[in-house]
Design an enzyme around this catalytic site. Structure first.
Site, PDB file in Angstrom:
ATOM      1  N   ASP A 215       0.816  -1.216   0.000  1.00 45.75           N
ATOM      2  CA  ASP A 215       0.000   0.000   0.000  1.00 45.75           C
ATOM      3  C   ASP A 215       0.851   1.269   0.000  1.00 45.75           C
ATOM      4  O   ASP A 215       0.310   2.366  -0.018  1.00 45.75           O
ATOM      5  CB  ASP A 215      -0.939   0.023   1.212  1.00 45.75           C
ATOM      6  CG  ASP A 215      -2.252  -0.682   0.902  1.00 45.75           C
ATOM      7  OD1 ASP A 215      -2.377  -1.202  -0.211  1.00 45.75           O
ATOM      8  OD2 ASP A 215      -3.133  -0.710   1.777  1.00 45.75           O
TER       9      ASP A 215
ATOM     10  N   ASP B 162      -6.842  35.325 -34.367  1.00 44.47           N
ATOM     11  CA  ASP B 162      -6.719  33.900 -34.035  1.00 44.47           C
ATOM     12  C   ASP B 162      -7.914  33.473 -33.220  1.00 44.47           C
ATOM     13  O   ASP B 162      -8.543  32.454 -33.477  1.00 44.47           O
ATOM     14  CB  ASP B 162      -5.475  33.650 -33.164  1.00 44.47           C
ATOM     15  CG  ASP B 162      -4.206  33.819 -33.950  1.00 44.47           C
ATOM     16  OD1 ASP B 162      -4.295  33.703 -35.182  1.00 44.47           O
ATOM     17  OD2 ASP B 162      -3.167  34.056 -33.333  1.00 44.47           O
TER      18      ASP B 162
ATOM     19  N   GLY C  40      -6.626  20.485 -33.804  1.00 45.23           N
ATOM     20  CA  GLY C  40      -7.860  19.847 -34.245  1.00 45.23           C
ATOM     21  C   GLY C  40      -8.245  20.282 -35.649  1.00 45.23           C
ATOM     22  O   GLY C  40      -8.610  19.472 -36.476  1.00 45.23           O
TER      23      GLY C  40
END
Lengths: 468, 508
Positions: B36, B294, B429
């Site tokens: 752990d 832009d 994109g």
């Protein structure tokens, strides 16, 4: 024992406090779900377990893994919810989405503490939903890291069929047309195939290895006329090997003691106790031992080993005479140390989570012999090590290379101590003659890297620690 | 039981450990089974920490199950006390110790008798709170402990610092870009003429906690961590606090104005309007960017936002208010604090999603097909699958989200960084999209990746099968090497054995 002491002596076993860093054994799902292609691993535990898998197994989680957490909620802990009904709901969900051939339940610390009867629930649910459910209790209360695979494989041993299915050739004979078309040719091939092997009782190997390594080791044995009848685990759960009483079995990894015990006690198999095929020395010893059990005279092994060593020389010369320290976290330590000592390294300490002296007997004997032949002192083998004490020893002994977990690697590097991350040995291909170079590739990487940096004067990158 | 593959916030003990290991010379001892302690791995890897993470485990094993921890926890505490002399040891419960129900407080009390440092039990319940809530609670607990201790001893300093000063509360280890944010906040305070009294918990010493009330106010940059502590200091000492995250141009200005108000109420006369104006118009590029062509191109583009409360809310506001981007939905995994999130973002997005189920988030992304995603590492992977680019704005995060270069999200430099992040996500994109319309950069089909298109070598079935197991990016090289090896030796058919013999021969 001091470092100046060069007289080899018997191995020295110690046991410390067990305050050491290792991975939780549930991590085995990460490689086993990839190995067994039609499986689904369900880890029955808490957020703690899930967070570990998500973080320790890194990007693999994004590849739509065939594993999931059954995350226990407060109602499960206090038994307000019915375990059977809850598991049934989740398993039906898995069946619908993935249709696996087997669901493996991984029991965790929490299921142990609340005494959830997984072994009892599984057969009932299995009958109800029609998918085999294998239960493995791979928890941090009892086991460390790679031992997780051991618990899964031990559970699978019991699922191996005990009778060979009707042989393929017989089935074909019933099909008149295919018999007419293929019979003559096939029969010859089968005969030719069989004649390459010596006549020996069936041999099943156990231990999960990447497929290329399975092929390599199988071919290696084929060269000696030893036929591998099956392998646990196989690529698919539906292809688990046949295991009949009297079969021979051999392990390929040092952490598989429960699996070995289960083969012997539950399936009445005979275990071939050999060193593990890690490093050319280990591989040769492994093959020799298997051959000797079957009364086969190994052919060309010495030359093959020598040839591999020759091809390793450029790496070996980087580590010859240097010291290596295993902090211990994955149970591969004895075999790796034995190989590195054969490469000419010294090894003052081998930390190991758990030492099964019976299952590893042949490996330990080879380690002792290797130390004698190389004229180096035997390492102290420290079971359940204490990382804090180990770090003091590493500082005192001026170690050249520390093989350790990620928790200590960066802090040690910052103090000018070379480290190799131990977990890489469990994920890299390290078995057989072919992959010996890959082990040294890993071992020498920090040394090669630091060689190229050595003139920069940047080895200690922490401020002097204040002595209190 | 819940079927889960992925979780956004970790278990409670992670939060406690983050606080403990942020402080200087504080050690955490987890009452936990073997394995752990992977917190150490995360900290060492993600933060590339040079020092050993001050976290050890008092291992719960079979013997502990049978007989209880007995002396073990006490021994581990006193041992660590003598080995490393920490100022404070925090005993940290885990899911395992939650169900064992041992009296950990009793262990702490007993260990305290021997230990030179302080010993404390973290008051967090695994089944009730997550990582973030636990961190908030533990920080509060540590502060309260040392304030009360100082009060008892009568060492609590009186009065405020001479000049206006601030405590920055909530900077912690493994926090998203926290160290960069901290630098930026210090710089911001220096610009405003405000002294930094204490920074908590990162790099702080527990000995200094008694000095907290000397600051004029507290600044809590993150919603998830520090609010409890700030509330406590408010109740105890009437210390005002500012909990506006200075992320984005508008919010940074709002935060500075809140600070201005607080200071003026305490009798200094400050006016930050000129500073805000100068920074907004000429230093930060974000306001100018919003105006540039832009950004015009981004108008009305669809985006979705998902993350923790702080970051998801701030980014939603930046996208909608400062860039004119259409945020279709904004979501958070901080379910326990969902009302705050709704209140923050409702007017800036069409829909608010509150869930910690990543499949639900993934489906919601697929449903709206945004031009860009701003989310966690998980959303980045959803984006990869759907071919939508993603900017990572919140934990959970990977090592690449712990950049070495200076990349704050808060303050005026933060606004610049966020502009880059957002703009790059969108252009990539769009570029992708154009390439698709025109059929890619290189429209000539590549016949074969290998240099020799046709080889005279024949491959057996098993040889070919083995070859196909080799990862694609090296397969061509392996194929060439193997064929060369076979040709040199006059081997006609390449089997798996030949393949591996070749591998050994070239030593690769």
């Amino acid at each position: 024992m001091t470092l100046a002491d060069t007289q080899p002596q018997a191995l020295n076993f110690e046991c410390e406090t067990g305050n050491y860093h290792t991975f939780c054994p549930i991590s085995c799902v990460a490689w086993l779900y990839q190995k067994i292609e039609d499986s689904f691993f369900l880890v029955i535990g808490t957020k703690t377990c899930g967070y570990f898998l998500q973080n320790a197994m890194g990007v693999m989680i994004f590849a739509e893994p065939r594993y999931a957490m059954a995350e226990l909620e407060e109602g499960d802990i206090s038994a307000q919810l019915n375990d059977y009904e809850e598991l049934k709901r989740l398993c039906l969900h898995i069946k619908r989405d993935r249709n696996p051939s087997v669901i493996v339940w991984i029991g965790t610390c929490t299921t142990e503490i609340i005494k959830m009867d997984l072994e009892g629930l599984a057969p009932k649910l299995e009958a109800e939903i029609g998918i085999p459910i294998v239960v493995a209790r791979a928890n941090g209360l009892d086991y460390a890291f790679t031992q997780g695979e051991d618990t899964v494989l031990a559970a699978m041993v019991n699922r191996c069929p005990d009778k060979a299915p009707v042989a393929e050739t017989e089935k074909e004979e019933r099909n008149a047309i295919s018999k007419l078309l293929n019979f003559g040719r096939k029969q010859e091939e089968v005969k030719a195939e069989e004649s390459e092997y010596a006549d020996h009782p069936p041999l099943v190997l156990f231990g999960s290895l990447p497929d290329p390594v399975v092929t390599q080791l199988t071919l290696e044995l084929k060269k000696q006329g030893v036929k591998v009848s099956g392998w646990l685990p196989s690529k698919r759960y539906t292809e688990l090997p046949v295991v009949e009483e009297g079969y021979y079995v051999a392990g390929v990894n040092p952490f598989l003691s429960r699996t070995a015990t289960t083969f012997m006690r539950r399936r009445k198999c005979k275990l071939i106790g050999a060193p593990f095929p890690i490093g050319p020395d280990g591989t040769r010893a492994w093959i020799e031992k298997i051959c000797s059990v079957f009364g086969i005279e190994p052919q060309g092994l010495a030359e093959r080993e020598a040839q591999i060593w020759e091809s390793l020389e450029d790496y070996v010369k980087l580590i010859r005479g240097k010291s290596v320290f295993f902090m211990g976290d994955n149970l591969l330590e004895i075999s790796l140390a034995r190989f590195l000592i054969r490469c000419g390294m010294t090894c003052p300490e081998i930390g190991i989570p758990y030492m099964d002296k019976r299952y590893q007997a042949a490996e330990l004997a080879l380690l002792e012999k290797t130390c004698q032949e190389m004229g180096v002192p035997s390492p102290r083998i420290v079971e359940k090590p204490d990382n804090y004490n180990q770090i003091q020893r590493i500082k005192d002994q001026n170690i050249d290379l520390v093989i350790t977990g990620m928790a200590h690697a960066n802090p040690l590097e910052a103090r000018g101590i070379n480290t190799k991350w131990s977990v890489e040995f469990t994920f890299a291909q390290i078995h057989g003659f072919t992959n010996a170079r890959d082990i040294l590739e890993l071992v020498t990487r920090p040394l090669r890297r630091n060689n190229s940096l050595k003139d920069l004067g940047w080895d200690k990158l922490v401020r002097e620690e204040a002595k209190v | 039981m819940k079927l889960a593959y992925w979780m956004y916030a970790g278990p409670a003990h992670i939060g406690t450990l983050r606080i403990a290991s942020s402080f200087k010379n504080v050690h955490a001892i987890m009452h936990a089974p073997l394995g752990d302690d992977y917190f150490n791995v995360m900290r060492s890897m993600l933060e590339r920490e040079r020092d050993f993470t001050p976290v050890t485990a008092s291992i719960v094993d079979r013997n502990v199950l049978a007989r209880g921890s007995q002396e073990k926890v006490v021994d581990n505490i006193t041992r660590k006390d003598s080995e490393e002399h920490p100022d404070l040891i925090i005993l940290t419960p885990t899911c395992t110790s939650s169900i064992l129900q041992e009296d950990l407080q009793n262990f702490c009390d007993r260990a305290q008798l021997e230990a030179k440092g302080d010993v404390m039990l973290a008051d967090v319940n695994h089944y009730r709170v997550n990582e973030l809530q636990a961190a908030d609670r533990t920080l509060h607990q540590v502060i309260q402990f040392y304030i009360e201790k100082a009060r008892k001893k009568g060492t609590l300093p009186q009065g405020k610092t001479e000049k206006p000063s601030v405590n920055i509360i909530g900077i912690s280890t493994l926090g998203f870009h926290n160290n960069h944010d901290c630098t930026e906040l210090k710089r911001l305070m220096a610009d405003l003429g405000i002294e930094v009294n204490e920074i908590l918990p990162e790099g702080a010493s527990v000995h200094n906690l008694k000095n907290l009330p000397r600051a004029w106010f507290n600044l809590v940059p993150y919603r998830e961590l520090g609010v409890m502590a700030a509330e406590y200091l408010h109740t105890e000492f009437g210390m005002p606090y500012v909990d506006i995250t200075p992320m984005g141009v508008v919010e940074t200005a709002r935060c500075l104005r809140a600070i201005q108000k607080i200071l003026n109420e305490q009798g200094v006369d400050v006016n930050y309007e000129d500073y805000i104006n100068e920074q907004t118009l000429h230093v930060s590029q974000a306001a100018w960017f919003s105006r540039s062509i832009d950004c015009q191109n981004l108008t009305g583009k669809k985006a979705v936002v998902y993350g923790d409360n702080t970051h998801a809310a701030a980014i939603t506001k930046i996208l909608a208010r400062e860039m004119g981007i259409h945020v279709v939905w904004a979501g958070t995994y901080c379910k326990y604090d969902a009302d705050w999130f709704r209140e923050q973002v409702s007017e800036y997005c069409d829909e608010v999603i509150v869930t910690d189920d990543h499949t639900q988030v993934g489906d919601a992304i697929a449903r709206v097909e945004p031009a860009a995603i701003f989310g966690t590492q998980m959303e980045r992977h959803v984006g990869k699958r759907l071919d939508i680019s993603c900017g990572v704005i919140s934990a959970p995060i990977h090592i690449q989200n712990f950049p070495i270069g200076y990349k704050p999200f808060v303050g005026y430099e933060g606004t610049n960084q966020i502009v880059d992040l957002i703009y790059n996500s969108f252009t990539l994109g769009m570029e992708d999209h154009l390439l698709e319309i025109f059929g890619g950069h290189d429209t000539k089909e590549v016949v074969t990746k290998a240099l020799t298109a046709d080889s005279d070598m024949s491959w057996s079935k098993d040889g070919l099968a083995e070859l196909n197991k080799i990862p694609g990016f090296v397969r061509g090289k392996v194929k060439r090497n193997t064929e060369k090896f076979a040709r040199d030796r006059g081997i006609e058919t390449i089997t798996a054995e030949v393949l591996y013999a070749a591998k050994e021969a070239v030593g690769a």
